[in-house]
Design an enzyme around this catalytic site. Sequence first.
Site, PDB file in Angstrom:
ATOM      1  N   TYR A 194      52.755   8.279  29.386  1.00  0.00           N
ATOM      2  CA  TYR A 194      51.537   9.098  29.493  1.00  0.00           C
ATOM      3  C   TYR A 194      50.301   8.192  29.314  1.00  0.00           C
ATOM      4  O   TYR A 194      50.318   7.271  28.483  1.00  0.00           O
ATOM      5  CB  TYR A 194      51.594  10.217  28.435  1.00  0.00           C
ATOM      6  CG  TYR A 194      50.263  10.836  28.167  1.00  0.00           C
ATOM      7  CD1 TYR A 194      49.505  11.394  29.200  1.00  0.00           C
ATOM      8  CD2 TYR A 194      49.711  10.842  26.885  1.00  0.00           C
ATOM      9  CE1 TYR A 194      48.257  11.942  28.962  1.00  0.00           C
ATOM     10  CE2 TYR A 194      48.475  11.396  26.640  1.00  0.00           C
ATOM     11  CZ  TYR A 194      47.750  11.934  27.682  1.00  0.00           C
ATOM     12  OH  TYR A 194      46.507  12.463  27.442  1.00  0.00           O
ATOM     13  N   ASP A 225      59.608   9.915  22.851  1.00  0.00           N
ATOM     14  CA  ASP A 225      58.668  11.007  23.108  1.00  0.00           C
ATOM     15  C   ASP A 225      59.448  12.070  23.884  1.00  0.00           C
ATOM     16  O   ASP A 225      59.771  11.895  25.058  1.00  0.00           O
ATOM     17  CB  ASP A 225      57.455  10.497  23.897  1.00  0.00           C
ATOM     18  CG  ASP A 225      56.404  11.587  24.103  1.00  0.00           C
ATOM     19  OD1 ASP A 225      56.787  12.765  24.170  1.00  0.00           O
ATOM     20  OD2 ASP A 225      55.219  11.242  24.222  1.00  0.00           O
TER      21      ASP A 225
HETATM   22  O1  7XF Z   1      47.701  14.718  22.239  1.00  0.00           O
HETATM   23  P1  7XF Z   1      48.406  15.658  23.171  1.00  0.00           P
HETATM   24  O2  7XF Z   1      48.911  16.893  22.479  1.00  0.00           O
HETATM   25  O3  7XF Z   1      47.602  15.934  24.405  1.00  0.00           O
HETATM   26  O4  7XF Z   1      49.752  14.926  23.642  1.00  0.00           O
HETATM   27  C1  7XF Z   1      49.789  13.632  24.150  1.00  0.00           C
HETATM   28  C2  7XF Z   1      51.003  13.466  24.990  1.00  0.00           C
HETATM   29  C3  7XF Z   1      52.071  12.764  24.472  1.00  0.00           C
HETATM   30  N1  7XF Z   1      53.195  12.580  25.187  1.00  0.00           N
HETATM   31  C4  7XF Z   1      53.324  13.095  26.412  1.00  0.00           C
HETATM   32  C5  7XF Z   1      54.596  12.859  27.161  1.00  0.00           C
HETATM   33  C6  7XF Z   1      52.295  13.822  26.975  1.00  0.00           C
HETATM   34  O5  7XF Z   1      52.454  14.318  28.206  1.00  0.00           O
HETATM   35  C7  7XF Z   1      51.095  14.019  26.258  1.00  0.00           C
HETATM   36  C8  7XF Z   1      49.953  14.764  26.811  1.00  0.00           C
HETATM   37  N2  7XF Z   1      49.951  14.864  28.196  1.00  0.00           N
HETATM   38  C9  7XF Z   1      49.032  15.753  28.906  1.00  0.00           C
HETATM   39  C10 7XF Z   1      49.416  15.687  30.386  1.00  0.00           C
HETATM   40  O6  7XF Z   1      50.163  14.765  30.768  1.00  0.00           O
HETATM   41  O7  7XF Z   1      49.021  16.562  31.131  1.00  0.00           O
HETATM   42  C11 7XF Z   1      47.614  15.415  28.596  1.00  0.00           C
HETATM   43  C12 7XF Z   1      46.566  15.874  29.507  1.00  0.00           C
HETATM   44  S1  7XF Z   1      45.314  14.595  29.783  1.00  0.00           S
END
Ligand code: 7XF
Length: 409
Positions: A115, A187
């Site tokens: 990510y 993760d």
């Molecule tokens: O801090 P967050 O709750 O947004 O989580 C961070 C995060 C950590 N690990 C993975 C595999 C994630 O996909 C995310 C957050 N991802 C969103 C996405 O990919 O849409 C964030 C939107 S910019």
Amino acid sequence: MESSNSRSFGFATRAIHAGDTQSDNHGALVPPVYMSSTFVFESTKQGADRFEGLELGHFYSRVSNPTLDILERRFAAIAGAEAALACASGMGAITSVLWSILQAGDEIVVAKTLYGCTFAFLEHGLSKFDIKIHSVDMCNIEAVQSVMSDKVKCIFFETPSNPNMELVDIAQISQIAKVYDALTIVDNTYCTPYLSRPLELGADITVHSATKYLGGHGDLVGGMVAGSQDLLTQVRLVGLKDMTGAVMAPLTAHQIMRGLKTLELRMDRHCGSAMFIAKKLEAHPLVAKVYYPGLKTFNQYDLAQQQMLKPGGMIAFEVIGGKQAGVAMMDTLTLIKRAVSLGDPDSLIQHPASMTHSAYSVKERKAHGISEGLIRLSVGLETPQDILDDLAKGLAAIKTIAPTLSMAS
Ligand code: 7XF
């Protein structure tokens, strides 16, 4: 209902009941939300004893809170862990874990595709503090082994990876890590503990963005960590308390517990609908490539069968005509929302190169396996045929911007 932590109960039962001691709540079925930042001591000595850990009990909500405590016990029970920790966000969970494990001079081995903000934290953040980051293709075991040494404190990866759906063999990588006394951190956001159980396959810690499937309704930001009691105490008292302060709000914990009650039901529906959509996309003449672990054509199909209960709710795909055609498709959609995040009841579509993975430079995206034309779809809980009809309408729009595209090309 303390006994519901027991593994003899099924996943859904634990997700609904585990961790709730039902004490002193006036018989309320749903535990109250303790919106209190601090806790009163009966004596000065009691306060001192709680700070020193000589007496159990809450003293300040950055360290522990009764509402978070129920969520943490419940999450540990569904993740098959001794302990869990609630954080302010997925990034709060990841950074609280890594700041408590690493110090200057250490090395960390991470998967090539992650990510965007996790990548930015590692490559552009941790590397400023004399921590060496080895970014490797985790499918290439020789490549992983070639960077391992006693300096490596942990291996970190997502499976499936965001956004390109590459899987990592959890058991195989955990085995390599153990040889070097390194921790394996997974993760598990895309799968949740319902679809994948990294701790049972040899991993030491799982981190999760609870913003996604765990909360499950697109109305909160949160993170969860699960692992052994020893490690989680370290993450709570060093990483969370002193290094990040990224604690979850009590109301968010309440919302996540509401989400967890339907996690199994929702995941079953997400997976069923995603399978239906992925098959239709694969058969569509204007779709160049579909990445979905449930498809027989997925190049890690066997690994998916081995370590995932079901193939998940996330699909990545590329359309014929590349990024420009993809944008035309996305801009024509009306039911599916153009938005980042995932795991909501609403189907969400986004373009990783310009959105979630824009923290990577163009060059970095190329090196890290994120193609500029890739589109990511989080399949929601709507009637599957309605999601498909919207996509079909979007794909038909590609012909209007590039009428020369042949249906057979
Ligand atoms: O801090 P967050 O709750 O947004 O989580 C961070 C995060 C950590 N690990 C993975 C595999 C994630 O996909 C995310 C957050 N991802 C969103 C996405 O990919 O849409 C964030 C939107 S910019």
